[in-house]
Design a protein around this motif. Structure first.
Motif, PDB file in Angstrom:
ATOM      1  N   PRO A   1       0.820  -1.207   0.000  1.00 41.76           N
ATOM      2  CA  PRO A   1       0.000   0.000   0.000  1.00 41.76           C
ATOM      3  C   PRO A   1       0.857   1.262   0.000  1.00 41.76           C
ATOM      4  O   PRO A   1       2.011   1.252   0.421  1.00 41.76           O
ATOM      5  N   SER A   2       0.259   2.356  -0.459  1.00 41.78           N
ATOM      6  CA  SER A   2       1.052   3.571  -0.693  1.00 41.78           C
ATOM      7  C   SER A   2       1.487   4.234   0.604  1.00 41.78           C
ATOM      8  O   SER A   2       2.486   4.935   0.625  1.00 41.78           O
ATOM      9  N   GLN A   3       0.746   4.007   1.696  1.00 37.00           N
ATOM     10  CA  GLN A   3       1.075   4.764   2.911  1.00 37.00           C
ATOM     11  C   GLN A   3       2.108   4.062   3.777  1.00 37.00           C
ATOM     12  O   GLN A   3       2.508   4.608   4.796  1.00 37.00           O
TER      13      GLN A   3
ATOM     14  N   ASN B   1      -1.631   1.475   9.473  1.00 36.49           N
ATOM     15  CA  ASN B   1      -3.051   1.149   9.408  1.00 36.49           C
ATOM     16  C   ASN B   1      -3.511   0.982  10.844  1.00 36.49           C
ATOM     17  O   ASN B   1      -2.771   0.451  11.674  1.00 36.49           O
TER      18      ASN B   1
ATOM     19  N   LYS C   1      -5.573   3.128  -7.287  1.00 36.05           N
ATOM     20  CA  LYS C   1      -5.527   4.045  -6.147  1.00 36.05           C
ATOM     21  C   LYS C   1      -6.246   3.464  -4.926  1.00 36.05           C
ATOM     22  O   LYS C   1      -5.737   3.502  -3.814  1.00 36.05           O
ATOM     23  N   SER C   2      -7.432   2.896  -5.174  1.00 38.12           N
ATOM     24  CA  SER C   2      -8.167   2.386  -4.016  1.00 38.12           C
ATOM     25  C   SER C   2      -7.566   1.087  -3.498  1.00 38.12           C
ATOM     26  O   SER C   2      -7.681   0.769  -2.323  1.00 38.12           O
TER      27      SER C   2
ATOM     28  N   SER D   1      -4.774   2.023  -1.030  1.00 38.81           N
ATOM     29  CA  SER D   1      -5.076   2.866   0.129  1.00 38.81           C
ATOM     30  C   SER D   1      -5.179   1.975   1.371  1.00 38.81           C
ATOM     31  O   SER D   1      -5.399   0.783   1.266  1.00 38.81           O
TER      32      SER D   1
ATOM     33  N   LYS E   1     -13.422   5.225   3.359  1.00 35.25           N
ATOM     34  CA  LYS E   1     -12.272   6.098   3.147  1.00 35.25           C
ATOM     35  C   LYS E   1     -11.545   6.267   4.474  1.00 35.25           C
ATOM     36  O   LYS E   1     -12.185   6.516   5.504  1.00 35.25           O
TER      37      LYS E   1
END
Lengths: 415, 123
Positions: free
Chosen positions: A70-72, A143, B36-37, B40, B47
């Motif tokens: 994931p990007s974060q 997360n 993108k989703s 995340s 969200k």
């Protein structure tokens, strides 16, 4: 050098191969506990092998799945966490002895990967390193569920590590050594001299602490799926997830090995000493081969008797033959071999190897029993609440283990 | 004769290779189609709200500190436990038992203090 590599590789391969087997036992066992059939779909040319192929299918599936990062996340630590977890899980077995040391040219030849004189300390230090993988996984995922799972897990492992160390203390006091070989030798081959009878409280505390250390039910709060999705490995997918999964089972195998070594006599064969096994190797091999032949033929004939052509009407009818025929043939072969060679003499080396194999079998039986205990408990007991977990760890187990040390000290003094 | 810790080093290398091969294999074989989703943070399909790295309950760091205190005391007990039988054989058993009794007593007092201060209560 070759000997060192063999001593490292053989137990390593045994543990690695036990992992898919345990996963199969877990899925099948839980299915039967919950009154359903469990995995039985994966097939190889229409032959299902009782769900065993699911382990293979799972590995292939997980390797070919997308590895989502994931990007974060904090990428280096995110990748490092499963790496650390699996590496540490594979390292702890080093000091577990698999049989009585062989005697070659008057020299002792210990059958364990690394013959350290600080065996128990090595195990404690290595198993405590496992926290790092979980903590890193929880933190680097960025997360909320993962962070909560990682925090829960680290607090839980810390709390139970103290009672784990303290409960081992009384075993060390009785054995007078940190070496596992010495502790096992001192327990002798009579089951009533094993440590679980001398130290019942320490045995119970240690088993509970290992359940908490391996994050298994009833202490599986770090990944309590009804509360925090999957805990610290929520964000992990494909093989990285599988690595956490494999590490959990590797921890179970090593914890079972430790429980059997410290409290249940390790490689000691009940009632038969190493000396006896070495002396009676000829008769032993004869009886062993005959017994196996009988068992295999029995299983084979039972499976063959289940054969009926019209049950499914396709290749599944032949499943029982695929397993039954080799079993029968193997059994018959072993039986004829036994009758052919009789009770021969196998020389000094052959006798020692026979004794070592018998003791290895005894150890494996104990390990598999405790692995089954882990699975059994998981599918029988509900999960603890977090405050109950902390209460048990700090207010029950630590005072009990301190009292146990004190009582052991007093008893040893006046014995 | 090799160094006794050489096998441990080899096992760590072996375990690292084992884990590394899996990491490499899955990153090479698996498809890479990130949207993108998909990339995340997971929050049950909603969200994400805020950052995960906010302030934490101080309880966790309290547990960590208590762990260090009690674990060090565990480590101090090990040498005594190993040598206890030898001391009994050489006639120093009672002395060592009393010494360790005092040590365990201090440990127990510490535990009772932490208990009375409600540091072990999990609200």
């Amino acid at each position: 050098m070759g000997i060192i590599i063999a001593k490292i590789l053989i137990p390593f391969l045994i543990i690695v191969n036990l992992i898919p087997l345990l996963i199969w036992v877990e899925r099948k066992g839980s299915a039967y506990i919950q009154d359903r059939r469990g995995p039985n779909r994966a097939s190889f040319f229409g032959i299902r092998l009782g769900g065993l192929l699911h382990a293979l299918a799972d590995v292939i599936k997980l390797i070919t799945k997308e590895d989502i990062i994931p990007s974060q996340v904090n990428k280096p630590f995110f990748i490092l966490a499963p790496f650390i977890t699996l590496t540490i899980a594979c390292v702890t077995y080093a000091v577990i002895p698999f049989a009585d040391p062989l005697i070659i040219d008057g020299k002792l030849f210990p059958l364990q990967a690394a013959n350290l004189n600080v065996g128990i300390l090595y195990i404690l230090s290595m198993s405590s390193l496992g926290v790092f993988g979980v903590m890193l996984a929880g933190w680097s995922s960025n997360n909320k569920y993962a962070l909560l799972g990682g925090l829960r897990s680290s607090a839980q492992m810390f709390s139970y590590e103290i009672s784990m160390g303290l409960s081992l203390m009384s075993v060390v006091m009785i054995g007078g050594s940190l070496e596992l070989t010495t502790i096992i030798n001192q327990q002798s081959h009579f089951p009533w001299q094993w440590n679980f009878l001398k130290q019942p409280l320490a045995c119970l505390l240690f088993i509970v602490a290992t359940f908490a250390e391996t994050n298994r039910n009833p202490f599986d709060l770090p990944e309590g799926e009804s509360e925090i999705v999957a805990g610290y490995h929520t964000e992990y997918s494909s093989m990285k997830f599988a690595m956490f999964f494999m590490a959990e089972y590797a921890h179970i195998i090593i914890a079972s090995a430790l429980i059997s070594c410290l409290f249940f006599g390790g490689w000691q064969f009940p009632f038969l000493s190493t000396h006896f096994l070495r002396e009676q190797a000829g008769e032993g091999i004869f009886i062993l081969l005959l017994a196996h032949a009988f068992l295999f033929v029995l299983i084979g004939i039972f499976l063959l008797s289940k054969f009926s052509k019209g049950k499914y009407g396709d290749k599944r009818d032949y499943e029982v033959l695929v397993i039954g025929v080799p079993f029968t043939l193997l059994g018959l072969g072993l039986g004829f071999t036994a009758l052919f060679i009789g009770t021969g003499d196998y020389g000094v080396m052959g006798r020692q190897i026979f004794a070592a194999l018998m003791q290895f079998g005894a150890l494996m039986t104990k390990i598999l029993f405790f692995c089954w205990l882990f699975i059994w408990v998981r599918w029988t007991l509900p999960r603890f609440r977090y405050d109950q977990l902390m209460h048990l760890g700090w207010k029950v187990m630590i005072p009990l283990s301190l009292a146990n040390i004190f009582i052991t000290g007093v008893v040893l003094l006046f014995l | 004769m090799h160094h006794p810790y050489l096998p441990v080093l080899l096992i760590i290398v072996l375990g690292g290779l084992f884990a590394g091969v899996f990491l490499l294999a899955s990153s090479l074989i698996g498809p890479k189609k990130g949207t993108k989703s998909k990339l995340s943070p997971y929050e049950c399909g909603l969200k994400p709200v805020g950052n995960a790295r906010e302030r934490l309950d101080v309880k966790f760091s309290l547990v960590a500190m208590l762990f260090i205190l009690f674990d060090i005391e565990t480590v101090f007990l090990f040498p005594w436990a190993v040598l206890y039988r030898d001391f009994i054989k050489s006639g120093l058993g009672l002395f060592m038992a009393i010494e360790m009794g005092i040590f365990l007593f201090i440990l127990a007092v510490g535990l009772v203090y932490v208990w009375r201060k409600k540091a072990l209560d999990w609200r």
